[in-house]
Write a protein that holds these residues in place. Structure first.
Motif, PDB file in Angstrom:
ATOM      1  N   GLU A   1       0.757  -1.173   0.148  1.00  0.00           N
ATOM      2  CA  GLU A   1       0.080   0.061  -0.097  1.00  0.00           C
ATOM      3  C   GLU A   1       1.051   1.314   0.000  1.00  0.00           C
ATOM      4  O   GLU A   1       1.800   1.309   0.769  1.00  0.00           O
ATOM      5  N   THR A   2       0.432   2.194  -0.853  1.00  0.00           N
ATOM      6  CA  THR A   2       1.503   3.275  -1.012  1.00  0.00           C
ATOM      7  C   THR A   2       0.835   4.278  -0.002  1.00  0.00           C
ATOM      8  O   THR A   2      -0.271   4.633   0.097  1.00  0.00           O
ATOM      9  N   LEU A   3       1.698   4.636   0.910  1.00  0.00           N
ATOM     10  CA  LEU A   3       1.304   5.498   2.133  1.00  0.00           C
ATOM     11  C   LEU A   3       1.375   7.131   1.738  1.00  0.00           C
ATOM     12  O   LEU A   3       0.778   7.895   2.418  1.00  0.00           O
ATOM     13  N   ASN A   4       2.096   7.721   0.781  1.00  0.00           N
ATOM     14  CA  ASN A   4       2.335   9.015   0.612  1.00  0.00           C
ATOM     15  C   ASN A   4       1.612   9.600  -0.617  1.00  0.00           C
ATOM     16  O   ASN A   4       1.460   8.926  -1.536  1.00  0.00           O
ATOM     17  N   SER A   5       1.172  10.706  -0.652  1.00  0.00           N
ATOM     18  CA  SER A   5       0.640  11.392  -1.736  1.00  0.00           C
ATOM     19  C   SER A   5       1.462  11.687  -3.041  1.00  0.00           C
ATOM     20  O   SER A   5       1.389  11.805  -4.081  1.00  0.00           O
ATOM     21  N   MET A   6       2.887  11.847  -2.353  1.00  0.00           N
ATOM     22  CA  MET A   6       4.054  12.409  -3.500  1.00  0.00           C
ATOM     23  C   MET A   6       3.626  13.726  -4.107  1.00  0.00           C
ATOM     24  O   MET A   6       4.088  13.906  -5.168  1.00  0.00           O
ATOM     25  N   LYS A   7       2.748  14.550  -3.325  1.00  0.00           N
ATOM     26  CA  LYS A   7       2.484  15.772  -4.144  1.00  0.00           C
ATOM     27  C   LYS A   7       3.554  16.982  -3.687  1.00  0.00           C
ATOM     28  O   LYS A   7       3.861  17.191  -2.408  1.00  0.00           O
ATOM     29  N   ALA A   8       4.222  17.617  -4.726  1.00  0.00           N
ATOM     30  CA  ALA A   8       5.023  18.731  -4.452  1.00  0.00           C
ATOM     31  C   ALA A   8       4.455  19.768  -3.733  1.00  0.00           C
ATOM     32  O   ALA A   8       3.552  20.297  -4.216  1.00  0.00           O
ATOM     33  N   LEU A   9       4.956  20.130  -2.504  1.00  0.00           N
ATOM     34  CA  LEU A   9       4.159  21.114  -1.883  1.00  0.00           C
ATOM     35  C   LEU A   9       4.289  22.446  -2.600  1.00  0.00           C
ATOM     36  O   LEU A   9       3.169  23.287  -2.462  1.00  0.00           O
ATOM     37  N   TRP A  10       5.406  22.915  -3.138  1.00  0.00           N
ATOM     38  CA  TRP A  10       5.513  23.976  -3.957  1.00  0.00           C
ATOM     39  C   TRP A  10       4.508  24.256  -5.057  1.00  0.00           C
ATOM     40  O   TRP A  10       4.363  25.238  -5.462  1.00  0.00           O
ATOM     41  N   ALA A  11       4.089  23.083  -5.396  1.00  0.00           N
ATOM     42  CA  ALA A  11       2.972  22.977  -6.674  1.00  0.00           C
ATOM     43  C   ALA A  11       1.589  23.170  -6.231  1.00  0.00           C
ATOM     44  O   ALA A  11       0.708  23.187  -6.928  1.00  0.00           O
ATOM     45  N   ARG A  12       1.400  23.007  -5.060  1.00  0.00           N
ATOM     46  CA  ARG A  12       0.058  23.171  -4.510  1.00  0.00           C
ATOM     47  C   ARG A  12      -0.304  24.578  -3.873  1.00  0.00           C
ATOM     48  O   ARG A  12       0.427  25.294  -3.537  1.00  0.00           O
ATOM     49  N   PRO A  13      -1.735  24.952  -4.141  1.00  0.00           N
ATOM     50  CA  PRO A  13      -1.925  26.122  -3.515  1.00  0.00           C
ATOM     51  C   PRO A  13      -1.627  26.530  -2.139  1.00  0.00           C
ATOM     52  O   PRO A  13      -1.820  25.589  -1.423  1.00  0.00           O
ATOM     53  N   ARG A  14      -1.592  27.587  -1.763  1.00  0.00           N
ATOM     54  CA  ARG A  14      -1.076  27.951  -0.363  1.00  0.00           C
ATOM     55  C   ARG A  14      -1.972  27.491   0.637  1.00  0.00           C
ATOM     56  O   ARG A  14      -1.711  27.032   1.521  1.00  0.00           O
ATOM     57  N   ASP A  15      -3.223  27.814   0.249  1.00  0.00           N
ATOM     58  CA  ASP A  15      -4.248  27.482   1.268  1.00  0.00           C
ATOM     59  C   ASP A  15      -4.526  25.841   1.513  1.00  0.00           C
ATOM     60  O   ASP A  15      -5.287  25.365   2.364  1.00  0.00           O
ATOM     61  N   GLU A  16      -3.924  25.197   0.578  1.00  0.00           N
ATOM     62  CA  GLU A  16      -4.176  23.664   0.745  1.00  0.00           C
ATOM     63  C   GLU A  16      -2.732  22.920   1.392  1.00  0.00           C
ATOM     64  O   GLU A  16      -2.819  21.672   1.681  1.00  0.00           O
TER      65      GLU A  16
END
Length: 640
Positions: A236-251
């Motif tokens: 099971e993959t546990l992490n979202s692997m989403k780059a924080l710098w690419a996500r909107p600030r309020d998220e």
């Protein structure tokens, strides 16, 4: 090859005992450190594969696995990254932090509480050993990409470790923790529990760019919420692997930013400030920067790694890109993700790339504007920042002409105006006396030494503020800046100082009379002390002390001479100027003796003593200390 046993160094054994008997309240961070190491290994493999097409390495499915065995009470973190050779294991793992260990232990003793001590671990590169907070034994199995033979390392943390070469190790590294006995009163921290591991990874490592997979324990059914969409009993993959710098600030929460900072900096403490920047147009890039709360131990070490992580379209291509910020901002941590750079760009190409230069200019201005805003809105935070990083930030005043004004706008300095409130140059100028045409400063090793210097006497008597500069770089930037707001920067210990230009004809007559009265003594002392002084003259900067030594207006100060010699540059030693206070009884008595005697040889010791006292008063040392002590003793004997 047989198994070999080695002993840890004394300091390393002390560090191991600290980990084994840890008093840290949050032991969960051991998993963050191991996952972070695994992520670094995968990053290094990708970089190596980009730079070497012939590298014999498996790069098909880079990932991190966490395997639990509740029955055996083991936790294993493994990756298929770059791996380590036998020699690298002995050097990087066996010796614990190499030269950083002694510094770590020294600062640990100085830490005020457990949380302060905990903050030192990641800073000194010993995060791997945090596993001993939860384990009785640690085993590492690794094989470097491109090599055939692997290495097994093992230790119970009792002063020794073993090393052996193995033939069947997979590429990458696995670390197995043989966990301490279960604590029935603390089920929330059962590290053989899937639930516990999922919570820790989500909290600390969700942003990791590689998949972190939890391998089902033996006998378990299908994993719930399989992030890879795998069926059966797959990981099971546990992490979202989403780059924080690419996500909107309020998220993105502050906690998520802080964990990314800890990952890229290896600092266990939260950053002081988070800075986001997004550039759009012909050349697009995103940046997420962090200002640390504390200076790293290697801030002024020449070969210390520095720079930001450079990504191209979410792919890490350089772990420490120095070209993205100037050297005086080397303490800034973070990532830059560009859209239009080549994946196999080299450091040499980056130094010449116009896009990189453009990014550097923009990031530099953004950091400095953020510091200016912090100084205005969060003065306590800025004061803390300046105490930690002010000395390195002032290096920018030497070579960054484009941002010199921005640096001077935030730079603060200790002054004689207040014991605890530093001032900007703008505040100094605002408080300057009417008619004052200079910003006066003095350099030295400490505030205490400067405040006791005779050079400040006349300034203190007239209420004229003086900057007290105690960092080595201060000897250099004052000349590079030259002036501020139309007022030149002047050292109170160099050249002639005239603080009473408005005292009229009466003052001029008094100075002329004194010059005539002391002309003979000054000429004789200059001749007598000619090997040690450039000139002897009357002083306008002394009100209490009998004498002082000053540098000529364009000469190097002794501290600057020593600095250049320490850097291997030979510079001629400049003679200083001896200034006498005509209002001091000792100088007046010496002048009378000189005028009343035809033979002045008996005054030679007095002249030598006066010069030695002046050298001592500024923190220097007489040329012949033993002779100086002998002269003082003889003079005391005659007067008692």
């Amino acid at each position: 090859m047989p198994t070999e046993t080695f002993e840890f160094q004394v300091e390393a054994r002390q560090l191991l005992q600290l980990m084994i008997h840890s008093v840290y309240s949050n032991k969960d961070v051991f998993l963050r450190e191991l996952v972070s190491n695994a992520s670094d290994a995968l990053d290094k493999l990708r970089l190596a594969a980009l730079r070497d097409d012939a590298l014999d390495a498996d790069t098909a499915d880079p990932h991190i696995e966490i395997a639990l065995d509740a029955d055996a009470r083991t936790l294993t973190v493994r990756d298929n990254g770059i791996g380590m050779s036998y020699d690298e294991v002995g050097k990087l793992i066996g010796t614990i932090a190499n030269s950083g260990t002694a510094d770590f232990l020294r600062e640990l003793k100085e830490a005020q509480d457990a949380s302060g001590a905990e903050g030192l671990i990641g800073q000194f590169g010993v995060g791997f050993y945090s596993g001993f907070m939860v384990a009785d034994e640690m085993t590492l199995l690794t094989r470097r990409a491109g090599e055939d033979t692997g290495t097994r390392w093992s230790s119970r943390g009792e002063g020794t470790y073993t090393l052996e070469k193995v033939d069947d190790a997979p590429q990458g590294t696995s670390v197995t923790l043989h966990l301490k006995p279960a604590d029935p009163d603390n089920q929330l921290h059962d590290y053989t529990s899937d639930r516990t591991i999922k919570q820790i990874v989500k909290r600390y490592s969700d942003f990791i760019t590689w998949p972190i997979r939890l391998v089902p324990q033996r006998g378990e059914g299908p994993a719930e919420g399989d992030g890879d969409g795998e069926g059966g009993s797959g990981p099971e993959t546990l992490n979202s692997m989403k780059a924080l710098w690419a996500r909107p600030r309020d998220e993105v929460s502050d906690d998520e930013y802080h964990e990314l900072y800890k990952h890229v900096s290896h600092d266990w403490r939260d950053p002081l400030e988070t800075i986001r920047l997004q550039a759009e147009g012909t050349f697009e890039y995103q940046a997420l920067l962090f200002l640390p709360a504390h200076a790293p131990h290697d801030l002024f070490t020449r070969d210390a790694a520095r720079g930001l992580q450079l990504y191209v379209k979410r792919v890490l291509i350089m772990d420490d890109c120095e070209a993205l910020l100037p050297p005086y901002l080397r303490f800034v941590k973070g990532v830059v993700d560009a859209q239009d750079l080549s994946l196999n760009v080299s450091r040499e190409i980056l130094q010449q790339d116009r896009h990189i230069r453009m990014i550097q200019r923009r990031l530099t201005k953004k950091v400095l504007s953020s510091l200016k805003e912090m100084k205005t809105k969060e003065p306590a935070d800025f004061a803390s920042f300046w105490r930690e990083f002010g000395a390195v930030l002032k290096e920018g005043l030497l070579g960054d002409a484009d941002n010199q004004d921005a640096l001077l706008a935030v730079a603060t300095f200790a002054t004689t105006h207040s014991d605890d409130e530093p001032a900007t140059l703008a505040q100094y100028v605002e408080r300057a006396k009417d008619g004052q045409d200079a910003v006066y400063y003095m350099t030295g090793e400490s505030r205490e030494a400067l405040e006791s210097s005779p050079h400040l006497e006349a300034f203190r008597a007239r209420g004229i503020e003086v900057l007290l500069l105690t960092d080595p770089v201060d000897e250099l930037w004052v000349d590079a800046v030259g002036e501020f707001d139309g007022k030149r920067l002047r050292s109170v210990a160099k050249g002639e100082i005239d603080l009473d230009p408005q005292d009229g004809e009466q003052g001029d007559e008094q100075r002329e009379k004194q010059a005539e009265e002391y002309a003979g003594l000054l000429g004789w002392m200059k001749e007598r002390l000619g090997e040690d002084v450039k000139d002897v003259r009357l002083s306008s900067r002394l009100t209490v002390s009998p004498a002082c030594v000053v540098s000529d207006a364009h000469d190097l100060t002794p501290a600057l001479e020593n600095m250049y010699r320490a850097m291997g540059q030979e510079v001629p030693r400049s003679k200083r100027i001896l200034e006498l206070n005509p209002g001091h009884p000792l100088v007046q008595s010496l002048n009378r003796e000189y005028q009343e005697r035809d033979d002045h040889t008996g005054l030679a010791d007095s002249a030598e003593l006066l010069h030695g006292l002046a050298v001592l008063a500024e923190g220097g040392q007489p040329k012949e200390p033993a002779r100086f002590v002998k002269l003082v003793a003889e003079r005391l004997e005659r007067t008692l």
